[in-house]
Write a protein that holds these residues in place. Structure first.
Motif: not given
Length: 208
Positions: A194-208, A170-172, A175-180
């Motif tokens: 996981n080495h924080g890969i989820n947070k790394m993705i969100t720094t690129y303005d994408m939802a997980v 619903e969020y993407i 807000n017209n966002k991309k997601a992974i």
């Protein structure tokens, strides 16, 4: 190795039977090093190696009863799936812990219970758990009731996960966002793995 998925079940089961459930702390490299002496092979995956440190921590913090079941099967959640096996390491690693940490369990007077259980079949599961816990005065009727409550909690947890996924969708859209879609094994929720890969993705303005 499978507690990130099955913990709601086991917490509810043992709490219903009057146990106090104690968790080891979040994984760190220091925790890994705590159990390094009992790791039998360098070829094992890192999550398996971490299990030694978690068990060692429990022993060192006066937990007198460690429960680590061996589960060949998870629940079959997709009817079209050919099967629902656990990874061989996940399914059998309690045996490795038992064989490689046995002297420590004996030295500290810790009971280590590591039964093979039919986690996918609640009726059989209740019978097997009653067999494993009969020496502690637990009856089959008590196990049936606890398994019933535990399964309800596990299904509630799964529904919570689904709702969070729906919230992300619903969020993407809104807000017209991309997601992974970030998929993996349950233990990939562990920050040490996981080495924080989820947070790394969100720094690129994408939802997980």
């Amino acid at each position: 190795l499978n507690m990130y998925e099955n913990y709601p079940f086991w917490f509810t089961f043992f709490t219903r039977l009057g146990y106090q459930v104690v968790l080891s702390p979040s994984s760190t490299h220091k925790l890994y090093e705590l159990g390094i002496e009992s790791i039998p092979s360098e070829s094992e995956c890192y999550p398996a190696k971490l299990a030694h440190g978690h068990v060692k921590w429990l022993i060192e913090h006066n937990v007198d009863f460690v429960f680590y079941p061996a589960l060949f099967y998870e629940r079959k959640e997709t009817p079209e799936a050919n099967d629902h096996y656990n990874c061989p390491i996940v399914a059998t690693y309690p045996e490795v812990i038992a064989n490689n940490m046995n002297e420590l369990f004996e030295e500290k007077g810790v009971t280590f219970v590591h039964p093979f259980l039919p986690y996918h079949d609640d009726k059989r599961l209740a019978v097997r758990l009653a067999e494993e816990l009969k020496d502690k005065g637990v009856t089959e009727a008590e196990c049936r009731e606890a398994v019933l409550a535990a399964r309800a909690e596990q299904l509630k947890f799964k529904e919570d996960v689904r709702k969070e996924g729906e919230r992300a969708l619903e969020y993407i859209v809104k807000n017209n966002k991309k997601a992974i879609v970030l998929s993996g094994r349950p233990y990939h929720l562990d920050k040490e793995i996981n080495h924080g890969i989820n947070k790394m993705i969100t720094t690129y303005d994408m939802a997980v």
